[in-house]
Design a protein around this motif. Sequence first.
Motif, mmCIF file in Angstrom:
data_model
loop_
_atom_site.group_PDB
_atom_site.id
_atom_site.type_symbol
_atom_site.label_atom_id
_atom_site.label_comp_id
_atom_site.label_asym_id
_atom_site.label_seq_id
_atom_site.Cartn_x
_atom_site.Cartn_y
_atom_site.Cartn_z
ATOM 1 N N LEU A 2 -0.609 -11.213 -3.954
ATOM 2 C CA LEU A 2 -0.439 -9.760 -4.027
ATOM 3 C C LEU A 2 -1.648 -9.043 -3.434
ATOM 4 C CD1 LEU A 2 1.106 -7.261 -4.931
ATOM 5 C CD2 LEU A 2 0.096 -7.527 -7.213
ATOM 6 N N ASN A 3 -2.845 -9.539 -3.721
ATOM 7 C CA ASN A 3 -4.068 -8.931 -3.180
ATOM 8 C C ASN A 3 -4.097 -9.016 -1.654
ATOM 9 O OD1 ASN A 3 -4.690 -10.127 -6.001
ATOM 10 N ND2 ASN A 3 -6.272 -8.575 -5.731
ATOM 11 N N GLU A 4 -3.695 -10.166 -1.125
ATOM 12 C CA GLU A 4 -3.657 -10.334 0.330
ATOM 13 C C GLU A 4 -2.620 -9.419 0.953
ATOM 14 O OE1 GLU A 4 -3.623 -14.410 1.812
ATOM 15 O OE2 GLU A 4 -4.243 -15.066 -0.188
ATOM 16 N N TRP A 5 -1.475 -9.277 0.276
ATOM 17 C CA TRP A 5 -0.436 -8.391 0.791
ATOM 18 C C TRP A 5 -0.932 -6.943 0.803
ATOM 19 C CZ3 TRP A 5 2.272 -4.255 -1.364
ATOM 20 C CH2 TRP A 5 3.365 -3.799 -0.616
ATOM 21 N N LEU A 6 -1.596 -6.519 -0.264
ATOM 22 C CA LEU A 6 -2.144 -5.164 -0.331
ATOM 23 C C LEU A 6 -3.185 -4.939 0.756
ATOM 24 C CD1 LEU A 6 -2.578 -4.712 -4.196
ATOM 25 C CD2 LEU A 6 -0.950 -3.511 -2.726
ATOM 26 N N LEU A 7 -4.017 -5.968 0.991
ATOM 27 C CA LEU A 7 -5.063 -5.842 1.995
ATOM 28 C C LEU A 7 -4.471 -5.629 3.378
ATOM 29 C CD1 LEU A 7 -8.173 -6.032 2.355
ATOM 30 C CD2 LEU A 7 -7.857 -8.444 2.898
ATOM 31 N N HIS A 8 -3.390 -6.366 3.680
ATOM 32 C CA HIS A 8 -2.808 -6.262 5.018
ATOM 33 C C HIS A 8 -1.860 -5.080 5.164
ATOM 34 C CE1 HIS A 8 -4.121 -10.546 5.253
ATOM 35 N NE2 HIS A 8 -4.408 -10.170 6.476
ATOM 36 N N SER A 9 -1.082 -4.791 4.115
ATOM 37 C CA SER A 9 -0.099 -3.713 4.239
ATOM 38 C C SER A 9 -0.710 -2.343 3.981
ATOM 39 C CB SER A 9 1.075 -3.956 3.281
ATOM 40 O OG SER A 9 0.615 -4.012 1.941
ATOM 41 N N VAL A 10 -1.339 -2.164 2.824
ATOM 42 C CA VAL A 10 -1.883 -0.842 2.468
ATOM 43 C C VAL A 10 -3.103 -0.508 3.326
ATOM 44 C CG1 VAL A 10 -2.817 0.576 0.617
ATOM 45 C CG2 VAL A 10 -1.017 -1.078 0.108
ATOM 46 N N THR A 11 -4.083 -1.425 3.338
ATOM 47 C CA THR A 11 -5.283 -1.164 4.146
ATOM 48 C C THR A 11 -4.943 -1.127 5.625
ATOM 49 O OG1 THR A 11 -6.646 -2.257 2.476
ATOM 50 C CG2 THR A 11 -7.629 -1.947 4.647
ATOM 51 N N GLY A 12 -4.001 -1.971 6.034
ATOM 52 C CA GLY A 12 -3.564 -1.950 7.431
ATOM 53 C C GLY A 12 -2.954 -0.615 7.812
ATOM 54 N N THR A 13 -2.163 -0.056 6.899
ATOM 55 C CA THR A 13 -1.544 1.254 7.150
ATOM 56 C C THR A 13 -2.593 2.354 7.176
ATOM 57 O OG1 THR A 13 0.494 0.537 6.056
ATOM 58 C CG2 THR A 13 0.164 2.907 6.315
ATOM 59 N N ILE A 14 -3.539 2.302 6.214
ATOM 60 C CA ILE A 14 -4.605 3.301 6.155
ATOM 61 C C ILE A 14 -5.454 3.267 7.425
ATOM 62 C CG2 ILE A 14 -6.794 3.867 4.990
ATOM 63 C CD1 ILE A 14 -4.510 4.880 3.395
ATOM 64 N N ALA A 15 -5.659 2.065 7.972
ATOM 65 C CA ALA A 15 -6.489 1.925 9.177
ATOM 66 C C ALA A 15 -5.699 2.222 10.450
ATOM 67 C CB ALA A 15 -7.096 0.522 9.239
ATOM 68 N N MET A 16 -4.538 1.573 10.600
ATOM 69 C CA MET A 16 -3.796 1.659 11.860
ATOM 70 C C MET A 16 -2.997 2.958 11.977
ATOM 71 S SD MET A 16 -4.915 -0.930 13.271
ATOM 72 C CE MET A 16 -3.997 -0.650 14.789
ATOM 73 N N GLY A 17 -2.584 3.542 10.842
ATOM 74 C CA GLY A 17 -1.876 4.820 10.907
ATOM 75 C C GLY A 17 -2.719 5.912 11.550
#
Length: 308
Positions: free
Chosen positions: A192-207
């Motif tokens: 779950l932590n890895e998923w949050l890191l890639h999905s949420v942080t990825g969205t915050i960064a790449m968006g």
Amino acid sequence: MLNQTSVTEFLLLGVTDVQVLQPVLFVIFLAIYIVNVAGNGVIMMVVISDSRLHCPMYFFLGNLSCLDICYSMVTLPKMLENFLSIHKTISFLGCISQLHFFHFLGSTEAMLLAVMAFDRFVAICKPLLYTLIMNHQVCTQMAVTIWIIGFFHALLHSVMTSRLNFCDSNHIHHFFCDVKPLLELACGNTDLNEWLLHSVTGTIAMGPFSLTLLSYFYIIIYLFFKTHSCSMLHKALSTCASHFMVVVLFYAPVVFTYNRPALGSSMDQEWIIAIMYSVITPVLNPLIYTLRNKEVEGALRRVIRRRL
């Protein structure tokens, strides 16, 4: 919030275990820290004190300088302390707090850069509507919103990381507490932590990064097809150049870091890249904006004259 764990403190291994290099690195990073705080502090002072800079572009620049000072304060003081200390420990709560503020300020800066790009888009492509769209109330609301989103994004990571069990090694192969090094130490399920890191942080960064690129794409298209004066084209592009350089310096290492697997990546590469976006980029930002911006240079001269 904190789960039961057998680890009460962590050991930050830092950037090197070679003792003879640590005093040298202390002097280098202390100089960088002083330049960063002084440079960004001067920009904040100039933006606040000079009424000619009371406009959206410099309002957001002041926010960026504030973020850069706070950003370096999250990691550099502890890093400097560890260069001169035998016991390079950080408490569990201190580690989670450092992780929280690192992601809070980093994600806020990512969104702020997108807002600054949008400001330039409106100023160049919609000049007649600029004061209507980017009025003081809207700018304040945008700034407050991205700070709040950044805080809750970081809170998500700090809460989820604090709930992990660390029952083996407490040696962090990094110079500060971040999610990825801590996932290396967790002995429970970290999916779950890895998923949050890639999905949420990825969205915050790449968006925001995508919105920034889109803004500059429209600016370039507009300038080349609507502007027939070379001097106007040069002035508009030079106005955007400083911001675009900051965007590249910030996003290049961030994208490289958080688009790689959370586990199994090289920790040596991790901290080298982390130094780029948490130490080097904040100290370069004031240099980039002052060296390429005549309005900031002029305001700085006026402030100096008033102080003399």
